[in-house]
Motif scaffolding. Structure first.
Motif, PDB file in Angstrom:
ATOM      1  N   PRO A 105      -6.139  -9.236  11.505  1.00 24.95           N
ATOM      2  CA  PRO A 105      -5.537  -8.814  10.236  1.00 24.95           C
ATOM      3  C   PRO A 105      -5.011  -7.375  10.259  1.00 24.95           C
ATOM      4  O   PRO A 105      -3.977  -7.084   9.652  1.00 24.95           O
ATOM      5  CB  PRO A 105      -6.673  -8.993   9.237  1.00 24.95           C
ATOM      6  N   ALA A 108      -1.650  -7.402  11.900  1.00 21.89           N
ATOM      7  CA  ALA A 108      -0.656  -7.977  10.995  1.00 21.89           C
ATOM      8  C   ALA A 108      -0.228  -6.954   9.953  1.00 21.89           C
ATOM      9  O   ALA A 108       0.964  -6.795   9.664  1.00 21.89           O
ATOM     10  CB  ALA A 108      -1.223  -9.228  10.333  1.00 21.89           C
ATOM     11  N   LYS A 121       1.334 -15.501  10.210  1.00 19.61           N
ATOM     12  CA  LYS A 121       0.287 -15.577  11.230  1.00 19.61           C
ATOM     13  C   LYS A 121       0.001 -17.034  11.552  1.00 19.61           C
ATOM     14  O   LYS A 121      -0.287 -17.832  10.663  1.00 19.61           O
ATOM     15  CB  LYS A 121      -1.009 -14.909  10.752  1.00 19.61           C
ATOM     16  N   TYR A 137      -6.592 -13.114   6.428  1.00 20.05           N
ATOM     17  CA  TYR A 137      -5.277 -12.467   6.450  1.00 20.05           C
ATOM     18  C   TYR A 137      -4.706 -12.228   5.056  1.00 20.05           C
ATOM     19  O   TYR A 137      -3.577 -11.738   4.928  1.00 20.05           O
ATOM     20  CB  TYR A 137      -4.303 -13.283   7.302  1.00 20.05           C
TER      21      TYR A 137
END
Length: 229
Positions: A105, A108, A121, A137
C-alpha cells in the motif's frame, strides 16, 4: 480521454452487464483498432519486459495517439522503478497505472502522489485471504483487479489464461471498486459477470490466437458477450 474511471462498487445481486471492458497487452495498431471498434473502454499497455505482450517505449506514442478519445490507457508494471514508470507515463500518455507485482500500500500511495494518476492494484488470488488483502489498499489505490495467482516459479505474474474460483467474491464487500481478470474469454465472460457483479472485466490471452497476438474476432466476441451478460 480523461483518467476518470467509470467504475463503481457492485454487489453479487447486480446482474447488469460489466460497465467497463479492458483489452490488455495490446501492442499493434490493428489490435487497438479492433478494441476501439468493439467498444472496449480500456486498453492495457504492458511494460514488463519478459512478457510476450511487452510494449517498447518507441511504439507507445503512436498507440497512445490512436487510443486518444476512445479508450482509457492503463500502463501495466511489475515492481518497476520510478524512472521506468515515468518514461512509460510520458510515452504512452497513460491515464492510469496498474501494479501487478508485490507493491504494498505504501508503494501504491507513493506512485499515486508522484504521478497524479489513478492507481490500480492487482490482487493475485488463490484463496479467501487474498481477497481480504485488497482492503489494505483503501486510501492508497483507486481500483482493485482480482486475478488468478500463478504457479510458484512462473516467469510471468499473469497473462497465462488461469482462472480462480469466482465464488470467493460472493461475500466480498470491499471499500474499493474492483474488476475481474484471469482466464476470461468470449466463452465465459458473460458467466463471470453474472456470477461476480464485476464492474470491469480484463482480458489478455483469452483474445489471442498465439501468445501476444491479438485476434480481432475474439476481441469483438468478448466485448459483445461482456455487454450482453
Amino acid at each position: 480521454m480523461s483518467g476518470a474511471l467509470p467504475l463503481t462498487r457492485r454487489s453479487m445481486n447486480d446482474t447488469r452487464p460489466a460497465s467497463a471492458i479492458k483489452i490488455c497487452g495490446v501492442t499493434t495498431r490493428d489490435a487497438l483498432d479492433a478494441a476501439i471498434h468493439a467498444r472496449a473502454t480500456h486498453v492495457g499497455f504492458n511494460f514488463f519486459p519478459p512478457s510476450p505482450r511487452f510494449l517498447h517505449l518507441g511504439q507507445a506514442p503512436a498507440l497512445a495517439a490512436q487510443a486518444e478519445g476512445h479508450l482509457v490507457r492503463v500502463g501495466v508494471f511489475v515492481d518497476a522503478a520510478d524512472d521506468a514508470i515515468a518514461d512509460a507515463v510520458a510515452a504512452a500518455r497513460l491515464d492510469a497505472i496498474q501494479l501487478h507485482g508485490k507493491e504494498d500500500p505504501a508503494r501504491a500511495a507513493q506512485l499515486r502522489a508522484r504521478f497524479g494518476k489513478p492507481v490500480w492494484k492487482v490482487m493475485s488470488v488463490a484463496g479467501p485471504d487474498d481477497i481480504a488483502r485488497a482492503d489494505l489498499y483503501a486510501g492508497t489505490a483507486d481500483f482493485i483487479l482480482f486475478d488468478a495467482k500463478t504457479p510458484k516459479g512462473a516467469a510471468l505474474p499473469g497473462g497465462l489464461g488461469l482462472a480462480f474460483d469466482w465464488n470467493l467474491l460472493r461475500a466480498y464487500r470491499g471499500p474499493l471498486p474492483w474488476g475481474l481478470a484471469g482466464g476470461l474469454s468470449p466463452a465465459n465472460v458473460a458467466e463471470a459477470v453474472r456470477g461476480t457483479g464485476a464492474s470491469l472485466v480484463d482480458v489478455s490471452s483469452g483474445v489471442e490466437s498465439a501468445p501476444g497476438v491479438k485476434d480481432a474476432e475474439l476481441i469483438r466476441a468478448f466485448c459483445l458477450n461482456a455487454r450482453g451478460a
